[in-house]
Design a protein around this motif. Sequence first.
Motif, PDB file in Angstrom:
ATOM      1  N   GLY A  95     -26.828  69.782 -15.435  1.00  0.00           N
ATOM      2  CA  GLY A  95     -26.161  69.378 -14.202  1.00  0.00           C
ATOM      3  C   GLY A  95     -25.987  70.547 -13.243  1.00  0.00           C
ATOM      4  N   THR A  96     -25.647  71.715 -13.763  1.00  0.00           N
ATOM      5  CA  THR A  96     -25.509  72.910 -12.926  1.00  0.00           C
ATOM      6  C   THR A  96     -26.838  73.271 -12.276  1.00  0.00           C
ATOM      7  OG1 THR A  96     -23.722  73.749 -14.327  1.00  0.00           O
ATOM      8  CG2 THR A  96     -24.862  75.345 -12.934  1.00  0.00           C
ATOM      9  N   LEU A  97     -27.929  73.141 -13.040  1.00  0.00           N
ATOM     10  CA  LEU A  97     -29.252  73.422 -12.482  1.00  0.00           C
ATOM     11  C   LEU A  97     -29.630  72.396 -11.419  1.00  0.00           C
ATOM     12  CD1 LEU A  97     -31.125  74.396 -15.768  1.00  0.00           C
ATOM     13  CD2 LEU A  97     -30.551  75.926 -13.885  1.00  0.00           C
ATOM     14  N   LEU A  98     -29.284  71.145 -11.632  1.00  0.00           N
ATOM     15  CA  LEU A  98     -29.550  70.115 -10.626  1.00  0.00           C
ATOM     16  C   LEU A  98     -28.851  70.450  -9.314  1.00  0.00           C
ATOM     17  CD1 LEU A  98     -29.266  66.744 -12.607  1.00  0.00           C
ATOM     18  CD2 LEU A  98     -31.310  67.619 -11.455  1.00  0.00           C
ATOM     19  N   LEU A 126     -19.823  66.662 -14.103  1.00  0.00           N
ATOM     20  CA  LEU A 126     -20.984  66.566 -13.212  1.00  0.00           C
ATOM     21  C   LEU A 126     -20.574  66.271 -11.779  1.00  0.00           C
ATOM     22  CD1 LEU A 126     -23.491  64.488 -15.423  1.00  0.00           C
ATOM     23  CD2 LEU A 126     -23.559  66.944 -14.944  1.00  0.00           C
ATOM     24  N   GLY A 127     -19.301  65.967 -11.566  1.00  0.00           N
ATOM     25  CA  GLY A 127     -18.821  65.695 -10.223  1.00  0.00           C
ATOM     26  C   GLY A 127     -19.043  64.273  -9.753  1.00  0.00           C
ATOM     27  N   PRO A 187     -18.065  60.313  -9.131  1.00  0.00           N
ATOM     28  CA  PRO A 187     -16.829  59.570  -8.911  1.00  0.00           C
ATOM     29  C   PRO A 187     -16.386  58.872 -10.195  1.00  0.00           C
ATOM     30  CG  PRO A 187     -18.392  59.169  -7.140  1.00  0.00           C
ATOM     31  CD  PRO A 187     -19.135  59.920  -8.190  1.00  0.00           C
ATOM     32  N   ALA A 188     -15.086  58.886 -10.465  1.00  0.00           N
ATOM     33  CA  ALA A 188     -14.558  58.308 -11.705  1.00  0.00           C
ATOM     34  C   ALA A 188     -14.899  56.832 -11.828  1.00  0.00           C
ATOM     35  CB  ALA A 188     -13.045  58.514 -11.766  1.00  0.00           C
ATOM     36  N   SER A 189     -14.872  56.107 -10.712  1.00  0.00           N
ATOM     37  CA  SER A 189     -15.187  54.673 -10.761  1.00  0.00           C
ATOM     38  C   SER A 189     -16.646  54.446 -11.138  1.00  0.00           C
ATOM     39  CB  SER A 189     -14.895  54.028  -9.402  1.00  0.00           C
ATOM     40  OG  SER A 189     -15.671  54.640  -8.375  1.00  0.00           O
ATOM     41  N   ARG A 190     -17.530  55.330 -10.690  1.00  0.00           N
ATOM     42  CA  ARG A 190     -18.950  55.206 -11.041  1.00  0.00           C
ATOM     43  C   ARG A 190     -19.162  55.492 -12.527  1.00  0.00           C
ATOM     44  NH1 ARG A 190     -23.185  58.354  -7.331  1.00  0.00           N
ATOM     45  NH2 ARG A 190     -21.966  57.132  -5.850  1.00  0.00           N
ATOM     46  N   VAL A 191     -18.502  56.499 -13.032  1.00  0.00           N
ATOM     47  CA  VAL A 191     -18.616  56.832 -14.456  1.00  0.00           C
ATOM     48  C   VAL A 191     -18.168  55.659 -15.312  1.00  0.00           C
ATOM     49  CG1 VAL A 191     -17.748  58.336 -16.287  1.00  0.00           C
ATOM     50  CG2 VAL A 191     -18.397  59.311 -14.072  1.00  0.00           C
ATOM     51  N   ARG A 192     -17.040  55.046 -14.950  1.00  0.00           N
ATOM     52  CA  ARG A 192     -16.553  53.896 -15.718  1.00  0.00           C
ATOM     53  C   ARG A 192     -17.547  52.737 -15.665  1.00  0.00           C
ATOM     54  NH1 ARG A 192     -11.568  55.515 -13.275  1.00  0.00           N
ATOM     55  NH2 ARG A 192     -11.837  53.943 -11.626  1.00  0.00           N
ATOM     56  N   ARG A 193     -18.111  52.502 -14.480  1.00  0.00           N
ATOM     57  CA  ARG A 193     -19.075  51.397 -14.339  1.00  0.00           C
ATOM     58  C   ARG A 193     -20.323  51.652 -15.173  1.00  0.00           C
ATOM     59  NH1 ARG A 193     -23.270  51.231 -11.053  1.00  0.00           N
ATOM     60  NH2 ARG A 193     -22.446  52.883  -9.694  1.00  0.00           N
ATOM     61  N   LEU A 194     -20.816  52.875 -15.185  1.00  0.00           N
ATOM     62  CA  LEU A 194     -22.034  53.193 -15.942  1.00  0.00           C
ATOM     63  C   LEU A 194     -21.775  53.154 -17.448  1.00  0.00           C
ATOM     64  CD1 LEU A 194     -23.490  56.059 -13.720  1.00  0.00           C
ATOM     65  CD2 LEU A 194     -24.245  53.682 -13.856  1.00  0.00           C
ATOM     66  N   LEU A 195     -20.597  53.551 -17.871  1.00  0.00           N
ATOM     67  CA  LEU A 195     -20.252  53.441 -19.288  1.00  0.00           C
ATOM     68  C   LEU A 195     -20.157  51.984 -19.713  1.00  0.00           C
ATOM     69  CD1 LEU A 195     -17.703  56.362 -19.576  1.00  0.00           C
ATOM     70  CD2 LEU A 195     -19.611  55.983 -21.137  1.00  0.00           C
ATOM     71  N   LEU A 196     -19.642  51.142 -18.841  1.00  0.00           N
ATOM     72  CA  LEU A 196     -19.581  49.715 -19.143  1.00  0.00           C
ATOM     73  C   LEU A 196     -20.982  49.116 -19.200  1.00  0.00           C
ATOM     74  CD1 LEU A 196     -17.780  47.185 -19.538  1.00  0.00           C
ATOM     75  CD2 LEU A 196     -17.841  46.896 -17.040  1.00  0.00           C
TER      76      LEU A 196
END
Length: 319
Positions: free
Chosen positions: A160-163, A262-263, A265-274
């Motif tokens: 992620g840092t390299l990206l 990775l920076g 958004p928390a809502s996006r992380v939750r949606r992708l985990l779901l």
Amino acid sequence: MELFNGAPVPARLPLAAPKQATLQEAEHFRQLTRQISISGVQEKFSLALSTDEPGRLELVVRGGTYILKPVPPARFAAVQSVPANEHFTMQLARQVFKLPTAACALMQLADGSPAYLTRRFDVGPDGLHLAQEDFAQLSQRTEQQHGLNYKYDFSHEGIGTLLKHYLPGYYLPEATLFFRLTLFHYLVSNGDAHLKNFSLHRRPETGEYRLTPAYDLLNTSLHVRDGNGLALDLFANDHETPSFAANAYLAYDDFQELGRRLGLPASRVRRLLLDITGHETATEQLLARSFLPAEQREQYAASLASRRQRLRYSLASAT
């Protein structure tokens, strides 16, 4: 259509399996395997559509647009199923989880043994190679400087840092794709997703560098013991979440923390985990149609069920 540009190509290739090749064919194989990269014990051969005989794939030294991977010459469990495993896992990523992947097919060699075929996305329509660098190159890690384990001694957080360094203008969408790929690798127990299996390439239509389509996807737990199911650590500096310290396996909290680092958004992380724990019916239907033998289909299904359970478990929510 995408794989062969609409050309009718027979599913059986007129090529002998490496272990059954004549001396002349074996020498040809040895010459060809020196021309392209070899990962671990997996033999790879370069192919192209014949210019003399439409629809015929032939071995080539230069100008190859396809990579063929027969059954590996190794004593893994269920080794004959490796090509079907990779084909199904790639189709699962593309068809069910809508991840960008290299076009692929499961073929047969002359003796009927399976072989995995993929189209090279680093070769343009004009036959010229497109600029591409994997994350071993981008992180400047080599076997000479960092030892035999150089492809594995790194972290997803480090990628992620390299990206962020190399793609500052496209970081958020590319980091999102990378996070989705990481979740998928964990879901399918791909314990060989090392630094050389993540790459950036320059898109010919825009000249921009972005993540390549996914490649080399398979469930390694069908063949070897793969520990936690990821080749790389999630975090830099040996960081552990309270969840991992308590349970010794990666779960919801670990990937939530990776998304935060990775920076995203928390809502996006939750949606992708779901999302990664869903699509069960579509996955079951695709697995039932796969080329995997019944025993490996059952093992694959059990592996997926175990990973879904882990990805749904949160120590933070339970306490």
